[in-house]
Design a protein around this motif. Structure first.
Motif, PDB file in Angstrom:
ATOM      1  N   TRP A  41      46.675  39.566  37.181  1.00 45.11           N
ATOM      2  CA  TRP A  41      45.927  40.758  37.626  1.00 45.11           C
ATOM      3  C   TRP A  41      46.502  41.292  38.935  1.00 45.11           C
ATOM      4  N   LEU A  48      41.779  44.728  33.883  1.00 50.28           N
ATOM      5  CA  LEU A  48      40.495  44.084  33.610  1.00 50.28           C
ATOM      6  C   LEU A  48      40.705  42.643  33.156  1.00 50.28           C
ATOM      7  N   LYS A  84      34.554  33.145  36.766  1.00 50.91           N
ATOM      8  CA  LYS A  84      34.394  34.285  37.675  1.00 50.91           C
ATOM      9  C   LYS A  84      34.599  33.850  39.118  1.00 50.91           C
ATOM     10  N   ILE A  88      37.386  35.303  41.750  1.00 51.28           N
ATOM     11  CA  ILE A  88      37.040  35.924  43.030  1.00 51.28           C
ATOM     12  C   ILE A  88      37.694  35.180  44.189  1.00 51.28           C
ATOM     13  N   ASP A  93      39.221  41.585  42.326  1.00 56.78           N
ATOM     14  CA  ASP A  93      38.097  42.476  42.607  1.00 56.78           C
ATOM     15  C   ASP A  93      36.991  42.225  41.574  1.00 56.78           C
ATOM     16  N   GLU A  94      35.778  41.978  42.062  1.00 58.60           N
ATOM     17  CA  GLU A  94      34.660  41.681  41.169  1.00 58.60           C
ATOM     18  C   GLU A  94      34.442  42.794  40.139  1.00 58.60           C
ATOM     19  N   ASN A  95      34.742  44.032  40.497  1.00 56.33           N
ATOM     20  CA  ASN A  95      34.558  45.158  39.582  1.00 56.33           C
ATOM     21  C   ASN A  95      35.537  45.119  38.406  1.00 56.33           C
ATOM     22  N   SER A  96      36.565  44.288  38.509  1.00 54.96           N
ATOM     23  CA  SER A  96      37.543  44.172  37.421  1.00 54.96           C
ATOM     24  C   SER A  96      37.204  43.044  36.451  1.00 54.96           C
ATOM     25  N   LEU A  98      34.811  41.482  33.690  1.00 54.52           N
ATOM     26  CA  LEU A  98      33.782  41.748  32.693  1.00 54.52           C
ATOM     27  C   LEU A  98      33.038  40.445  32.373  1.00 54.52           C
ATOM     28  N   LYS A  99      31.937  40.550  31.617  1.00 57.23           N
ATOM     29  CA  LYS A  99      31.068  39.384  31.431  1.00 57.23           C
ATOM     30  C   LYS A  99      30.774  39.115  29.964  1.00 57.23           C
TER      31      LYS A  99
END
Length: 198
Positions: A41, A48, A84, A88, A93-96, A98-99
């Motif tokens: 990443w 993502l 996750k 981090i 970036d946490e916004n990248s 998904l869950k």
């Protein structure tokens, strides 16, 4: 021995990384998988990352991390929580991220990830999978079933000291790889029959 070579080439898939739309991490408790995804990443191979996983259906809970527990020593309820946190801590970036935290085995990792990407209307042409090296074939097969029209790029990590060059030299390596070989047959036969009927 040619048979060992054949098994090695079947189980231990690996590709050079290339630009993709997403990175999948098919569950697990090994930090190396998410560390590998974080590096990809950061090097802009994909925007993502989708870690997937609740915990093993056999175990019924998330254990302590299987590697680097001293570095990643939080309280984790699911594989997704753990992965996750590793991402981090490795500057993703946490916004990248998904869950998906319901999957309990590899087939579900693939198909529940597909549910997430469909729900988000993501158009995926290429995807990277960061998995254990001896888990690569099974991950490839299931994600290929879930995403039949995309290019899948396998970027694995060696864990437990097992790799394509030495798996046949230890009892643990032989057990892991032969277990994967058996699962590729026993778990996939029904799905293969179902898909070839279409």
């Amino acid at each position: 021995m040619k048979t060992i070579d054949d098994i090695t080439n079947f189980i231990f898939l690996e590709s050079n990384p290339k630009k993709a739309d997403i990175i999948f991490i098919p569950g697990g408790s090994y930090a190396e998988l998410a560390e590998n995804a974080a590096e990809l990443w950061k090097n802009k191979y994909a925007p993502l990352i989708l870690p997937s996983g609740k915990y093993s259906v056999k175990r019924g809970y998330f254990p302590n991390p299987s590697s680097k527990a001293e570095k990643y020593n939080g309280t984790y309820h699911t594989e997704w929580d753990f992965l996750k946190n590793v991402l981090i801590k490795n500057a993703v970036d946490e916004n990248s991220i998904l869950k998906e935290e319901d999957a309990q085995f590899t087939y579900e990792n693939a198909f529940k990830s597909r549910e997430i990407t469909d729900k988000l209307n993501l158009h995926i042409n290429k995807a990277i999978i960061c998995c254990k090296s001896f888990h690569a074939r099974r991950c490839y097969m299931y994600y290929q079933l879930a995403y039949p029209d995309i290019e899948i790029i396998i970027c694995p990590s060696d864990v437990q000291g097992i790799n394509r060059d030495n798996w046949f030299t230890t009892e643990n390596g032989v057990e892991r790889v032969m277990g994967e070989l058996m699962r590729c047959g026993s778990q996939l036969k029904d799905y293969i029959m179902e898909f070839t009927k279409e």
